[in-house]
Design an enzyme around this catalytic site. Structure first.
Site, short mmCIF file in Angstrom:
data_model
loop_
_atom_site.label_atom_id
_atom_site.label_comp_id
_atom_site.label_asym_id
_atom_site.label_seq_id
_atom_site.Cartn_x
_atom_site.Cartn_y
_atom_site.Cartn_z
N HIS A 148 -36.72 -22.58 -5.42
CA HIS A 148 -37.75 -21.93 -6.23
C HIS A 148 -38.29 -22.87 -7.30
CE1 HIS A 148 -34.97 -21.59 -9.64
NE2 HIS A 148 -34.05 -21.21 -8.75
N GLU A 254 -28.62 -16.27 -5.26
CA GLU A 254 -27.89 -17.16 -6.15
C GLU A 254 -26.45 -16.70 -6.30
OE1 GLU A 254 -26.96 -19.86 -7.38
OE2 GLU A 254 -28.65 -20.32 -8.72
#
Length: 506
Positions: A148, A254
Site C-alpha cells: 500500500h 497486516e
C-alpha cells in the site's frame, strides 16, 4: 363385524409378508448360484490352462530346462490373470459396496481432490504426474504483489494509540504513490501484450485468429484494511478493463499487533527486535509465524487453485494489494526461506512492486521466479563475523544476501567473493571462517570453513556457559567488544540498520 374386518386385514397382511419373504429368499438363492457359477467357471479355466500346459510339456520332451522354467512362469502368470478376472467379476456384482482393500482416498465432490496413497510407489503414477503438469500449466502467468501507499501511520507512529489499525488511511502522498503503482502495473501488462503480439507475428498468425493480448483477465485480491483498499481503488482505473474478479482476503491482512493504545507498546517493539519478528508474539496479538501460517494457507488454497474453480473464467494474472510484512511471508513460504533469511530481508517501500513470473522449467507445483526487470527487488543484508588467518576477526555487513544461492550458509565461496566485492580491504583468500549473525539476540548460525572445522565462538560460548548471573545481552556485548570492537546495542551489531529495515512497518 369390526372383528371380522380386522381378521380379514390381518390375513391380507400375512399373505403380503409371506410373498415378500419368498421373493427375498429366491433373490438370495439366485445371487448365490451366480457367484458359485462364476467361481466354477474360473476354476475350470484354471484347470484347462494347467492341462494345456502339462500336455504341451509332455509333447515337447526334448525341451531344455530353461524353456521348461519359462513355461512354468507363463503358467503362473496366466493363473494370476484368471484370478484377477474372477475378482473383477465379483467386484462388478458388488458395485454398491465399498472396496475395503482400496489404497486410494479421493474426494469425489472436488474437481481438484488430492489423492492419498498408502503405498509410496503410487505417488509417481503417470496419471498423477500428468494431472499435476496440467495444473501447473493452468496457473496464472504472472503474480504481482503491491504494498500500500504511505499511510497516516507511516507518517505518524503515534496515531495507533487513537485510531484502529484497520481504519488507518492513506496520506496525499500515499494516494499519488498508488496512482503511479497502477500505471506501473499496466505498463507491465502492456509489455507482455506487445511481446505476445510479436511472437504471433513471427509464427505468421493474424490478429483475427484470436486475441493477441497476453493478459486479458486479472484477479484482483485486496487486504480488507482501509489503506490497502484505497491503494487498490487508486490503481484500478489503469487496468480496470482487464479485471474479471475482485475479492477482499482477510488472510493477507497486516499482523495483529493487539492493543496499541498503551505506552508499553514501545517496550513490546524492543522485545520483538531482541527475539526476532518471526518469533515474537505481541500480548493478545499475533507472532510473525502466525501470519506466515495464514499467508501460506491463502497461497495454497486460492493462488494454486485460482484456475481450478468450476464456472469461473481462468485468469492470466493476479494483482495482490497487501502489506510489507505479508509480502515477505508470501516470498518466504514460496521460496522456502529460513527464519534467518526472512530476518535479513528489508521491508518493502510504500507501493513497491514484486513480480513473480511463471517459469515451467522450474520444478514443483508453484513454478514462479522473481522478475526483477519488471518489478522491484527485495533488499536484504546480514551481519557476518569474519575471521582472517585464524586469529583476527571483524563484523561486516553483507548486502544482497538473497543473491547467495540457497542454502546460503553452505556457499562459503560465494559469501567470500561478495565480501571482497563490497569491501576492497577484504582478501577472500585470508578468510578462514564466517559466522552468520541474524537480527536475533543470542542466535548464531555457525558456518563450516573450507577445512571442515567450525568457526570458534570463543568468548561468546564461554560467556553463555557462565551462570554467575551476568545477563545474556551483557555477555554478548562483551564478546563483540572483545572480538570486533562492535557493540551489539543489546540485540544486534547494527541496531540502526534494523530500524531502517523495519521503517514504515505498517
Amino acid at each position: 363385524m369390526v372383528e371380522a374386518g380386522t381378521g380379514t386385514l390381518l390375513t391380507v397382511l400375512g399373505v403380503v409378508i409371506g410373498v415378500l419373504v419368498t421373493l427375498l429368499f429366491q433373490a438370495r438363492c439366485r445371487l448365490s448360484r451366480a457367484n458359485k457359477s462364476q467361481e466354477d467357471e474360473g476354476s475350470s479355466n484354471q484347470k484347462t490352462s494347467q492341462g494345456d500346459e502339462e500336455k504341451g510339456t509332455k509333447n515337447r520332451g526334448e525341451v531344455s530346462q530353461v524353456d521348461a522354467e519359462n513355461i512354468a512362469t507363463n503358467g503362473a502368470a496366466n493363473n494370476n490373470n484368471i484370478s484377477s478376472t474372477s475378482q473383477h467379476s465379483q467386484k462388478t456384482n458388488n458395485k454398491g459396496k465399498e472396496e475395503e482393500n482400496s489404497e486410494v482416498v479421493v474426494d469425489d465432490d472436488d474437481d481438484d481432490a488430492e489423492v492419498t496413497y498408502e503405498d509410496d510407489a503410487h505417488l509417481h503414477c503417470p496419471q498423477n504426474l500428468h494431472d499435476a503438469k496440467k495444473k501447473r500449466d493452468r496457473l496464472p502467468n504472472i503474480i504481482i504483489l503491491v504494498r500500500h501507499g504511505e499511510s497516516e501511520g507511516n507518517a505518524d507512529h503515534t496515531l495507533y494509540r487513537t485510531k484502529p489499525d484497520n481504519l488507518v488511511e492513506l496520506t496525499q502522498k500515499g494516494m499519488k504513490q498508488a496512482h503511479k503503482a497502477g500505471k506501473r502495473v499496466e505498463k507491465i501488462f502492456h509489455s507482455l501484450d506487445v511481446k505476445a503480439h510479436e511472437e504471433r507475428q513471427k509464427r505468421g498468425e493474424s490478429s483475427s485468429e484470436g486475441h493477441t493480448a497476453a493478459v486479458r483477465r486479472i484477479h484482483l485480491v485486496i487486504s480488507p484494511f482501509e489503506r490497502t483498499r484505497q491503494t487498490a481503488a487508486a490503481m484500478r482505473p489503469w487496468f480496470a478493463h482487464r479485471i474479471v474478479r475482485t475479492n477482499l482476503e482477510p488472510r493477507i491482512r497486516e499482523q495483529e499487533f493487539a492493543n496499541l493504545q498503551g505506552q508499553d507498546f514501545g517496550d513490546f517493539r524492543k522485545e520483538q527486535k531482541r527475539v526476532g519478528r518471526f518469533w515474537y508474539r505481541f500480548p493478545t496479538g499475533e507472532s510473525g509465524s502466525d501470519v506466515y501460517d495464514r499467508v501460506k494457507s491463502w497461497w495454497q488454497d486460492d493462488v494454486m487453485n485460482v484456475n481450478e474453480r468450476y464456472g469461473y473464467e481462468p485468469v492470466d494474472a493476479m494483482v495482490v494489494v497487501t502489506h510489507g510484512l505479508t509480502m515477505r511471508f508470501v516470498l518466504m513460504q514460496h521460496f522456502g526461506w529460513s527464519p534467518t533469511t526472512f530476518h535479513s530481508v528489508w521491508n518493502a517501500d510504500n507501493c513497491n512492486i514484486y513480480v513473480l513470473r511463471k517459469d515451467l522449467s522450474k520444478p514443483g507445483p508453484s513454478p514462479y521466479v522473481f522478475d526483477e526487470r519488471a518489478g522491484d527487488a527485495p533488499k536484504s543484508s546480514i551481519d557476518l563475523k569474519v575471521e582472517f588467518d585464524g586469529c583476527h576477526n571483524k563484523v561486516y555487513k553483507l548486502a544482497d544476501y538473497l543473491k547467495i544461492p540457497p542454502p546460503r550458509t553452505r556457499h562459503l565461496n560465494e559469501v567470500k567473493a561478495k565480501l571482497e566485492e563490497q569491501y576492497p580491504e577484504v582478501d577472500k583468500e585470508r578468510i578462514t571462517s564466517v559466522v552468520f549473525l541474524p537480527f536475533i539476540d543470542g542466535a548464531v548460525a555457525e558456518q563450516r570453513t573450507k577445512t571442515g572445522r567450525r568457526a570458534s565462538l570463543g568468548a561468546f560460548e564461554a560467556g553463555r556457559s557462565d551462570r554467575s548471573g551476568e545477563g545474556r545481552q551483557d555477555r554478548q556485548k562483551k564478546f563483540f567488544h572483545a572480538s570486533s570492537g562492535t557493540d551489539l546495542g543489546g540485540f544486534c551489531p547494527h541496531p540502526e540498520l534494523y530500524a531502517e529495515q523495519e521503517k514504515g512497518w505498517h
